[in-house]
Design an enzyme around this catalytic site. Structure first.
Site, PDB file in Angstrom:
ATOM      1  N   HIS A   1      68.289  24.313  27.792  1.00  9.32           N
ATOM      2  CA  HIS A   1      68.829  24.822  26.531  1.00  9.32           C
ATOM      3  C   HIS A   1      68.314  26.253  26.313  1.00  9.32           C
ATOM      4  CE1 HIS A   1      70.573  24.656  22.563  1.00  9.32           C
ATOM      5  NE2 HIS A   1      69.470  25.252  22.119  1.00  9.32           N
TER       6      HIS A   1
ATOM      7  N   GLU B   1      68.979   9.993  23.351  1.00  4.72           N
ATOM      8  CA  GLU B   1      70.221   9.731  22.618  1.00  4.72           C
ATOM      9  C   GLU B   1      70.579  10.838  21.626  1.00  4.72           C
ATOM     10  OE1 GLU B   1      68.081   7.492  23.528  1.00  4.72           O
ATOM     11  OE2 GLU B   1      69.183   5.774  24.349  1.00  4.72           O
TER      12      GLU B   1
HETATM   13  C1  GRF Z   1      73.254  28.486  29.937  1.00  3.42           C
HETATM   14  O1  GRF Z   1      72.922  29.418  28.956  1.00  3.42           O
HETATM   15  C2  GRF Z   1      72.629  27.170  29.596  1.00  3.42           C
HETATM   16  O2  GRF Z   1      71.372  27.281  29.019  1.00  3.42           O
HETATM   17  C3  GRF Z   1      73.594  26.634  28.600  1.00  3.42           C
HETATM   18  O3  GRF Z   1      74.865  27.003  29.099  1.00  3.42           O
HETATM   19  C4  GRF Z   1      74.743  28.157  29.906  1.00  3.42           C
HETATM   20  C5  GRF Z   1      75.301  27.809  31.264  1.00  3.42           C
HETATM   21  O4  GRF Z   1      75.395  28.880  32.127  1.00  3.42           O
HETATM   22  N1  GRF Z   1      73.378  25.244  28.359  1.00  3.42           N
HETATM   23  P1  GRF Z   1      75.757  28.672  33.654  1.00  3.42           P
HETATM   24  O5  GRF Z   1      77.054  27.849  33.735  1.00  3.42           O
HETATM   25  O6  GRF Z   1      74.625  27.965  34.337  1.00  3.42           O
HETATM   26  O7  GRF Z   1      75.969  30.043  34.185  1.00  3.42           O
END
Ligand code: GRF
Length: 208
Positions: free
Chosen positions: A110, A148
Site C-alpha cells: 500500500h 478481512e
Molecule cells: C502501487 O502504487 C501500489 O502500491 C498500489 O498500486 C500501484 C501499482 O503499481 N497498490 P504497479 O501496477 O505495480 O506499477
C-alpha cells in the site's frame, strides 16, 4: 522453493521489481509460478510473459455475478498451489474464502504509511492526492498481511519517503514507488522465502 503467485491489475512495476529480485538473486529460493490479472490489458501480463511466467486473466466482466467470478478466481489461485500470494497493485477485493484459506500467506503493498491514507477508497493516485491535501511532510509505503478488513492486516515492513515542495500526486506516487515500494516488496518476499516471518497474536515478528 517458495511458490509465489502475484495478483495485478495494471502496469506491474511492483511485479517487475519481484521478477528482477528473483533473477538477480536478491530474493532467494523463490519462483514466481503464476500472475493473475483481473484486467486483460494489464501491462503486467506482458511483463510476466517476457520472463516466461504464466499469466492468467480472470475478469469480473466475463462472469454473470460476483460469486461466479470469485469461484473462478479462487480456482485460478488454487491451481498455482502458492505458498505466498502477493497483491501488487491488485484492485479487486479478495474473497473471504481466499483470506481464510491462505491466512498469513497473502501480502499487499500500500502506497502510504498505514494507518494514514488507507482503507476504502484509498487506492492509486487518490492516496497521494489525500496526502498532499493534508500537507504531510513524510509519507511512504507499507507491506502488510491481508485480513478481512481493508488495509487492516498486520504490518510487515514500512519505509518513509519525503514529500518535496511542488510535488503533484504523480511525482509523489513515482517517488514512493522508486524509494519504497520496489525495495520493500522484494525484501518482504525474501523474508518469507527464508522462513523469517513469525505471526503471533496479530503481530509480525521478523526472525534475525
Ligand atoms: C502501487 O502504487 C501500489 O502500491 C498500489 O498500486 C500501484 C501499482 O503499481 N497498490 P504497479 O501496477 O505495480 O506499477
Amino acid at each position: 522453493m517458495l511458490r509465489v503467485l502475484v495478483c495485478v491489475s495494471g502496469g506491474g512495476t511492483n511485479l517487475q521489481a519481484l521478477i528482477d529480485g528473483v533473477e538477480s538473486g536478491q530474493i532467494r529460493n523463490t519462483e514466481i509460478v503464476r500472475v493473475i490479472s483481473n484486467n486483460r490489458n494489464a501491462y503486467a501480463l506482458t511483463r510476466a510473459k517476457a520472463h516466461g511466467i504464466e499469466g492468467v486473466c480472470v475478469s469480473p466482466g466475463d462472469f454473470s455475478d460476483r460469486e461466479t467470478f470469485y469461484h473462478a478466481f479462487l480456482q485460478a489461485v488454487d491451481e498455482a498451489s502458492p505458498d505466498l500470494i502477493v497483491l501488487a497493485g491488485f484492485l479487486v477485493v479478495v474473497p473471504e474464502a481466499m483470506i481464510q484459506k491462505y491466512r498469513n500467506r497473502i501480502i499487499n503493498i500500500h502506497p502510504s504509511l498505514i494507518p494514514s491514507f488507507c482503507g476504502t477508497g484509498y487506492y492509486g493516485l487518490k492516496v497521494h492526492e489525500k496526502a498532499l491535501e493534508r500537507g504531510v511532510q513524510i509519507t511512504g509505503a507499507t507491506v502488510h498481511m491481508v485480513d478481512e478488513g481493508t488495509d487492516t492486516g498486520p504490518i510487515l515492513l514500512q519505509k518513509a519517503v519525503r514529500v518535496e515542495p511542488g510535488d503533484t500526486p504523480r511525482t509523489l506516487q513515482r517517488r514512493v514507488m522508486e524509494e519504497a515500494e520496489w525495495e520493500l516488496l522484494p525484501q518482504a518476499v525474501d523474508l518469507f522465502a527464508c522462513g523469517k516471518i513469525i505471526v503471533e497474536h496479530g503481530r509480525i515478528m521478523i526472525a534475525q
